[in-house]
Design an enzyme around this catalytic site. Structure first.
Site, PDB file in Angstrom:
ATOM      1  N   ASP A 153     -10.055   7.971 -12.613  1.00  0.00           N
ATOM      2  CA  ASP A 153      -8.956   8.479 -13.945  1.00  0.00           C
ATOM      3  C   ASP A 153      -9.463   7.627 -15.108  1.00  0.00           C
ATOM      4  O   ASP A 153      -9.290   6.248 -14.908  1.00  0.00           O
ATOM      5  CB  ASP A 153      -7.680   8.111 -13.222  1.00  0.00           C
ATOM      6  CG  ASP A 153      -6.654   8.686 -14.217  1.00  0.00           C
ATOM      7  OD1 ASP A 153      -6.929   9.056 -15.494  1.00  0.00           O
ATOM      8  OD2 ASP A 153      -5.472   8.862 -13.776  1.00  0.00           O
ATOM      9  N   SER A 208       1.484  11.363 -15.158  1.00  0.00           N
ATOM     10  CA  SER A 208       0.944  10.529 -16.206  1.00  0.00           C
ATOM     11  C   SER A 208       2.161  10.092 -17.161  1.00  0.00           C
ATOM     12  O   SER A 208       3.030   9.288 -16.853  1.00  0.00           O
ATOM     13  CB  SER A 208      -0.042  11.368 -17.313  1.00  0.00           C
ATOM     14  OG  SER A 208      -0.714  10.603 -18.365  1.00  0.00           O
ATOM     15  N   HIS A 244      -7.744  12.947 -13.571  1.00  0.00           N
ATOM     16  CA  HIS A 244      -6.332  12.413 -14.191  1.00  0.00           C
ATOM     17  C   HIS A 244      -5.234  13.544 -13.643  1.00  0.00           C
ATOM     18  O   HIS A 244      -4.256  13.150 -13.228  1.00  0.00           O
ATOM     19  CB  HIS A 244      -6.371  12.485 -15.577  1.00  0.00           C
ATOM     20  CG  HIS A 244      -4.975  12.023 -16.131  1.00  0.00           C
ATOM     21  ND1 HIS A 244      -4.566  10.659 -15.767  1.00  0.00           N
ATOM     22  CD2 HIS A 244      -4.061  12.575 -16.977  1.00  0.00           C
ATOM     23  CE1 HIS A 244      -3.337  10.693 -16.451  1.00  0.00           C
ATOM     24  NE2 HIS A 244      -3.154  11.676 -17.324  1.00  0.00           N
TER      25      HIS A 244
END
Length: 714
Positions: free
Chosen positions: A649, A563, A686
């Site tokens: 996501d 991320s 995610h």
């Protein structure tokens, strides 16, 4: 290093240039069309990427299988947590052998029923008219595996037992999109109630009488912006909106206080917050604001009781960059009434105050590590520190729900020590071991965790080094460097059965606690965000260079992050491609300028205070200076790259890694087959798959790819 079948070529995304001009700068985006991830053409392209990834890693399948089996063998056959007590029952989780998910169970604890001292516990016991004599205990009250409904993914946003312990509120997501269906279960009958709320988010709280439940709802951009109240036994169509925040930079959350008397609603941006209160004994009463928001001022509240009456304990950065604790009367809680209880300490970051009947527990950070401190309410100068006893380890409060507790459960662990739970006396700080997690076949004495410091400009970056004792730190061993560095988030060194498979093959693991994270307190975050974001990337590269200067083999360093940590990987991939043997960028936030310009996609507006708003010329300049999509490295000399993404996501849109991969391949065709994109096309979140075995299987894939590039014979 490329072992891809030459007959299998990576997908080539068509170029369809789209031009824009902002602040006098012309930008061209050849792959903007990939933004429509619902179109058949884009989905076909993503499927082709997954097909290529599968073909390019077919030679790794035996190693993946071996790693997955190794990792799974370190899980205990039945994985248990320690229990936490309520008035009628004790609760714990158990993951049966072969199961992906932990079950929630409860058991009677009759020896404690006569010893309850707080008002909520006494009321619950007094009202308990259910005869449990013939019931079978312990009882499984929620089994996530039974909620899958054919999906390969199950995630529980929360499981909250009502004050009378007759109901369970639970929220389940079956796709990874973080859209949770909220349901209520009658725990005495073991059946779900008919009312079901199809869209909810994290966080919830019960009224004191167990008749109402407060929950959050997020909008189409996944911003939680409302708190609603549902009255048990009524139609969800009659639910009441209790609070709404229309400011697109703020997110709304809700929770109950441990006392059971107050429900806290709060709205927060990256650097500003505002708290509202609901009387848990009067759930239909309007919420009241503690103190109106002021830009740059954060505060959090916890209800407690003192000899002078009901109070709020307030943790705030108002005139205290590293935060201080205040008290204020519950009846009139505004800032004008705040009185200092715990002053700011420059060397400590005060994160939270946990209130119990006779003590406070402060959650702090000092010297880069977490610290707990017990404070008697009747003698605040008699505080006791509770630090982690493990080298380079971490300590945290576990689940402690009894307001009248005289001891609390804490958990400590490290990368090389499995979790151990201790009961800590709130008065003396003395510890009593409750449970140590099993790790079959694992011998901690064979491994070492240590904390070192690395110079990066005028600061010293803490680094956690982990390795087998027989792996020398003389410059001969390969290394994997991990980093995140954003949102003041602290990635703690937690035990991971997957990591051992890397260490057992002679790899040194290094976790760089770089600026932008919160390990060094609020100042550590402030110097790694907005116009200072480059410090995050500089720190990571400095750590790699320092490790290569004698500790590990500088020609065999891989780096990994997810991320915002994926952005880190994209930045250091572009800025120092010569430094890395291999790079793993998981769900990377890499098209920074485009995303921060588009407030029609999830999270953008709320992120402006973390990264910057490119509508402002200065912000645009610093974002464009490091955005990986806008700063592709020169062809030739690029390290091997593994990128991941997920169609479902909701945090990093799948088109970001898809566009980046397409642009990288187009600008270096010879290197192109060494760039892999593992796109999750089905259910998946995610952070990857749900379930403990599925998660280990995913880790086995990533580690197999890393080991292939770091070792001649993995």
């Amino acid at each position: 290093m490329n072992h891809t079948d030459p007959a299998v070529a990576p997908p080539v995304a068509p170029t369809r240039p789209r031009h824009s001009v902002l602040h006098g700068v012309r930008r061209s985006d050849d792959y903007a069309w990939l933004r429509d991830s619902s179109s058949p053409e884009v989905l076909d392209h993503l499927a082709a990427e997954r097909t290529f990834y599968d073909a390019a890693t077919v030679h790794l399948r035996p190693l993946i299988q071996a790693l997955a089996e190794e990792m799974s063998s370190r899980l205990p056959p039945t994985e248990l947590t320690v229990s936490w007590q309520r008035a009628r029952f004790s609760y714990y989780t158990s993951t049966p052998e072969g199961s992906e998910y932990p079950q929630l169970l409860r058991d009677l604890h009759p020896s404690d029923r006569s010893q309850a001292t707080d008002s909520v516990a006494k009321a619950v016991i007094a009202s308990d008219s259910v005869d449990h004599t013939d019931a079978q205990f312990p009882q499984v009250i929620l089994d996530p595996a039974s909620l899958a409904d054919g999906s390969a993914y199950v995630d529980l946003g929360y499981r909250i037992v009502s004050p009378d312990e007759r109901l369970l509120a639970y929220a389940v997501d079956r796709t990874g999109e973080e859209i949770f269906a909220l349901q209520f279960r009658d725990l005495d009958a073991g059946v779900d109630l008919p009312e079901r709320i199809e869209r909810s988010y994290y966080g919830g709280a019960w009224s004191a009488d167990s008749g109402s439940f407060f929950y959050t709802v997020h909008d189409g951009l996944y911003r939680p912006y409302q708190v609603w109240r549902h009255d048990i036994g009524t139609s969800v169509g009659g639910d009441v909106c209790v609070y709404e925040d229309l400011d697109e930079q703020f997110e709304v959350m809700v929770r109950g206080c441990r006392s059971g008397d107050v429900i806290v609603l709060w709205s927060q941006s990256r650097d500003t917050s505002e708290v509202w209160l609901v009387d848990a004994h009067d759930p239909t009463a309007p919420a009241r604001c503690v103190e109106p928001r002021r830009k740059g001022i954060e505060y959090h509240c916890e209800h407690g009781r003192t000899p002078d009456g009901d109070v709020l304990f307030v943790v705030t950065n108002d005139n205290a960059p590293e935060f201080r604790a205040m008290t204020t009367p519950l009846a009139a809680p505004g800032q004008a009434q705040w009185e200092e209880l715990v002053p700011e300490a420059a060397e400590e970051r005060l994160e939270r105050v946990e209130a119990f009947a006779e003590h406070l527990v402060l959650r702090l950070r000092r010297g880069g590590s977490p610290l707990l401190r017990t404070v008697p309410l009747h003698a605040c100068n008699q505080a006791v520190d509770i630090a982690c006893s493990l080298p380079a380890g971490t300590i945290a409060l576990d689940r402690n729900e009894r307001f009248d507790a005289t001891e609390v459960t804490v958990v400590e662990q490290s990368y090389t020590e499995p979790p151990a739970w201790y009961a800590v006396d709130l008065r003396s700080g003395e510890r009593r071991l409750r449970r140590r997690q099993e790790a079959p076949g694992y011998e901690p004495s064979r491994y070492r965790s240590e904390r070192i410091g690395v110079a990066s400009g005028d600061v010293e970056v803490p680094v956690t080094l982990v390795h087998r004792c027989d792996t020398p730190l003389d410059g001969s061993a390969p290394a994997l460097l991990y980093g995140y560095g954003a949102y003041e988030s602290c990635d703690e060194p937690e035990f991971d059965p997957a990591l051992l498979s890397l260490l057992d093959r002679g790899v040194v693991y290094a976790h760089a606690h770089i600026r932008g994270g919160g390990e060094g307190g609020r100042r550590w975050w402030l110097t790694g965000r907005m116009e200072h974001k480059q410090n995050t990337f500089t720190d990571h590269i400095a750590v790699a260079d320092a490790l290569a200067a004698g500790r590990v083999d500088g020609d065999r360093i891989a780096t990994r992050g997810l991320s915002a940590g994926g952005l880190l990987q994209g930045a250091v991939f572009s800025q120092r491609p010569d430094r890395w043997r291999a790079v793993v960028a998981e769900v990377p936030f890499v098209d920074v300028v485009t995303t921060m310009l588009d407030d029609s996609i999830p999270l953008t507006a709320g992120e402006w205070d973390e990264w910057g708003d490119p509508r402002r010329a200065a912000d645009f300049a610093w974002l464009r200076a490091y955005s990986p999509y806008d700063n592709l490295p020169s062809a030739g000399g690029r390290p091997d790259l593994l990128v991941t993404g997920a169609v479902h996501d909701p945090r990093v849109m799948v088109w970001e890694p898809a566009k980046w991969v397409a642009a990288l391949r187009a600008t270096d065709p010879d290197w192109s087959p060494r760039c892999l994109f593992r796109c999750e096309l089905g259910e998946g979140a995610h952070t990857g798959p749900s379930g403990r075995y599925a998660r280990l299987r995913y880790e086995a894939e990533v580690y197999a790819w890393i080991l292939f590039h770091l070792l001649a014979h993995p």
